[in-house]
Scaffold this active site. Structure first.
Site, PDB file in Angstrom:
ATOM      1  N   LYS A   1       2.434   9.336   1.356  1.00 50.90           N
ATOM      2  CA  LYS A   1       2.511  10.803   1.456  1.00 50.90           C
ATOM      3  C   LYS A   1       2.625  11.253   2.919  1.00 50.90           C
ATOM      4  CE  LYS A   1      -1.408  11.582  -0.710  1.00 50.90           C
ATOM      5  NZ  LYS A   1      -1.861  10.201  -0.983  1.00 50.90           N
TER       6      LYS A   1
ATOM      7  N   ARG B   1      -6.430  17.889  -4.833  1.00 49.55           N
ATOM      8  CA  ARG B   1      -6.833  16.565  -5.290  1.00 49.55           C
ATOM      9  C   ARG B   1      -7.703  16.629  -6.536  1.00 49.55           C
ATOM     10  NH1 ARG B   1      -6.577  13.636   0.015  1.00 49.55           N
ATOM     11  NH2 ARG B   1      -7.082  11.463  -0.285  1.00 49.55           N
TER      12      ARG B   1
ATOM     13  N   ARG C   1      -2.392  -0.759   7.654  1.00 49.55           N
ATOM     14  CA  ARG C   1      -1.939   0.514   8.224  1.00 49.55           C
ATOM     15  C   ARG C   1      -2.667   0.775   9.554  1.00 49.55           C
ATOM     16  NH1 ARG C   1      -2.418   5.981   4.683  1.00 49.55           N
ATOM     17  NH2 ARG C   1      -4.657   5.733   4.872  1.00 49.55           N
TER      18      ARG C   1
ATOM     19  N   ARG D   1      -8.146   3.154  10.179  1.00 52.09           N
ATOM     20  CA  ARG D   1      -9.067   4.183   9.688  1.00 52.09           C
ATOM     21  C   ARG D   1     -10.325   3.548   9.092  1.00 52.09           C
ATOM     22  NH1 ARG D   1      -5.622   8.331   6.064  1.00 52.09           N
ATOM     23  NH2 ARG D   1      -7.532   8.131   4.853  1.00 52.09           N
TER      24      ARG D   1
ATOM     25  N   ARG E   1     -11.577   4.593  -3.250  1.00 49.95           N
ATOM     26  CA  ARG E   1     -10.641   5.726  -3.146  1.00 49.95           C
ATOM     27  C   ARG E   1      -9.640   5.689  -4.303  1.00 49.95           C
ATOM     28  NH1 ARG E   1      -8.333   4.690   2.459  1.00 49.95           N
ATOM     29  NH2 ARG E   1      -7.037   6.521   2.125  1.00 49.95           N
TER      30      ARG E   1
HETATM   31  P1  AMP Z   1      -6.481  11.227   3.167  1.00 52.09           P
HETATM   32  O1  AMP Z   1      -6.193  11.156   4.628  1.00 52.09           O
HETATM   33  O2  AMP Z   1      -5.661  12.253   2.457  1.00 52.09           O
HETATM   34  O3  AMP Z   1      -6.440   9.869   2.505  1.00 52.09           O
HETATM   35  O4  AMP Z   1      -8.002  11.743   3.029  1.00 52.09           O
HETATM   36  C1  AMP Z   1      -9.080  11.007   3.585  1.00 52.09           C
HETATM   37  C2  AMP Z   1     -10.386  11.497   3.004  1.00 52.09           C
HETATM   38  O5  AMP Z   1     -10.568  12.901   3.293  1.00 52.09           O
HETATM   39  C3  AMP Z   1     -10.502  11.407   1.485  1.00 52.09           C
HETATM   40  O6  AMP Z   1     -10.902  10.114   1.040  1.00 52.09           O
HETATM   41  C4  AMP Z   1     -11.572  12.477   1.206  1.00 52.09           C
HETATM   42  O7  AMP Z   1     -12.851  12.012   1.568  1.00 52.09           O
HETATM   43  C5  AMP Z   1     -11.196  13.568   2.209  1.00 52.09           C
HETATM   44  N1  AMP Z   1     -10.209  14.525   1.630  1.00 52.09           N
HETATM   45  C6  AMP Z   1      -8.941  14.754   2.072  1.00 52.09           C
HETATM   46  N2  AMP Z   1      -8.338  15.701   1.327  1.00 52.09           N
HETATM   47  C7  AMP Z   1      -9.232  16.073   0.392  1.00 52.09           C
HETATM   48  C8  AMP Z   1      -9.203  16.990  -0.694  1.00 52.09           C
HETATM   49  N3  AMP Z   1      -8.119  17.727  -0.969  1.00 52.09           N
HETATM   50  N4  AMP Z   1     -10.326  17.108  -1.460  1.00 52.09           N
HETATM   51  C9  AMP Z   1     -11.430  16.399  -1.202  1.00 52.09           C
HETATM   52  N5  AMP Z   1     -11.532  15.500  -0.206  1.00 52.09           N
HETATM   53  C10 AMP Z   1     -10.441  15.328   0.594  1.00 52.09           C
END
Ligand code: AMP
Length: 215
Positions: A13, A88, A127, A160, A171
């Site tokens: 994404k 999400r 990554r 990360r 996740r």
């Molecule tokens: P990402 O970079 O999109 O993989 O997000 C990393 C982490 O941020 C996720 O595992 C959640 O802990 C938090 N996070 C990001 N976007 C959301 C969302 N829309 N709702 C809830 N938690 C989020």
């Protein structure tokens, strides 16, 4: 274009949003990036979300919905956006829908990036993200690449905290339980577009452009 990017962690994404932003100039909004910046800067928000993010759990809906609603009010929604990592959960999707309706700015599409789970784990553990420009790289697909510095800007690359195998598995579980239902939700609204993202980033980008009628 007003697009939502859906897909499991590692489906691409962020990478595809970056390419779309470069080519079409729509604003890339990554809730994960916004939250990570708050963590790094130890803001009140960062402290509230730290424990959830470290475990690979979702941050509570009300926090994320407030954060995105604020962003939408501070920016020109009508001009176009790419939501990466939001919504999400169903409550997030419903809240977002209401915000867009109020702004008379309907979604043009929800792009679902699809890919097998083994590839996801492989991609995420390899990554690396640039601390300076935020660009995402993969150690195994890059040639002549030292894995430490960003080939684009020379910034430091990092893994990360939540890209370790245990957290990744959690996740993915969270994705299946809480985010996957959004696929049917957007399908019912007639805006879902499914894209196989198991190939290279260029192949996936070409498929996205074809789906958007922009080739
Ligand atoms: P990402 O970079 O999109 O993989 O997000 C990393 C982490 O941020 C996720 O595992 C959640 O802990 C938090 N996070 C990001 N976007 C959301 C969302 N829309 N709702 C809830 N938690 C989020």
């Amino acid at each position: 274009m007003r697009l939502v990017l859906l897909g499991a962690p590692g489906a691409g994404k962020g990478t595809q949003a970056g390419l779309l932003e470069q080519k079409y100039g729509c604003v890339h909004v990554s809730t994960g990036d916004i939250l990570r910046r708050n963590l790094r800067d130890k803001t009140d928000l960062g402290l509230r979300v730290e424990a959830f993010m470290k475990k690979g759990e979702l941050v509570p809906d009300e926090i994320v919905i407030d954060m995105v609603s604020n962003w939408i009010h501070e920016n020109d929604v009508i001009r176009g956006f790419l939501m990466d990592g939001f919504p999400r959960t169903l409550p997030q999707a419903e809240a977002f829908d209401n915000v867009l309706k109020a702004a008379d700015a309907p979604l043009d599409g929800a792009l679902l990036l699809e890919i097998g789970e083994d590839v996801l784990v492989w991609r995420l553990t390899h990554r690396r993200t640039c601390r300076s420009c935020g660009k995402i790289w993969n150690l195994l697909t890059m040639k002549n690449f030292d894995g430490q510095t960003c080939p684009d800007c020379g910034g430091e690359l990092y893994l990360r905290d939540d890209d370790t195998e245990n957290v990744i598995r959690n996740r993915l579980k969270v994705y299946h339980e809480q985010t996957a239902p959004l696929v049917a939700w957007y399908k019912n609204r007639g805006v879902l577009r499914e894209i196989d993202s198991s190939g290279t980033m260029e192949e996936t980008f070409n498929k996205i452009q074809a789906v958007l009628g922009k080739t």
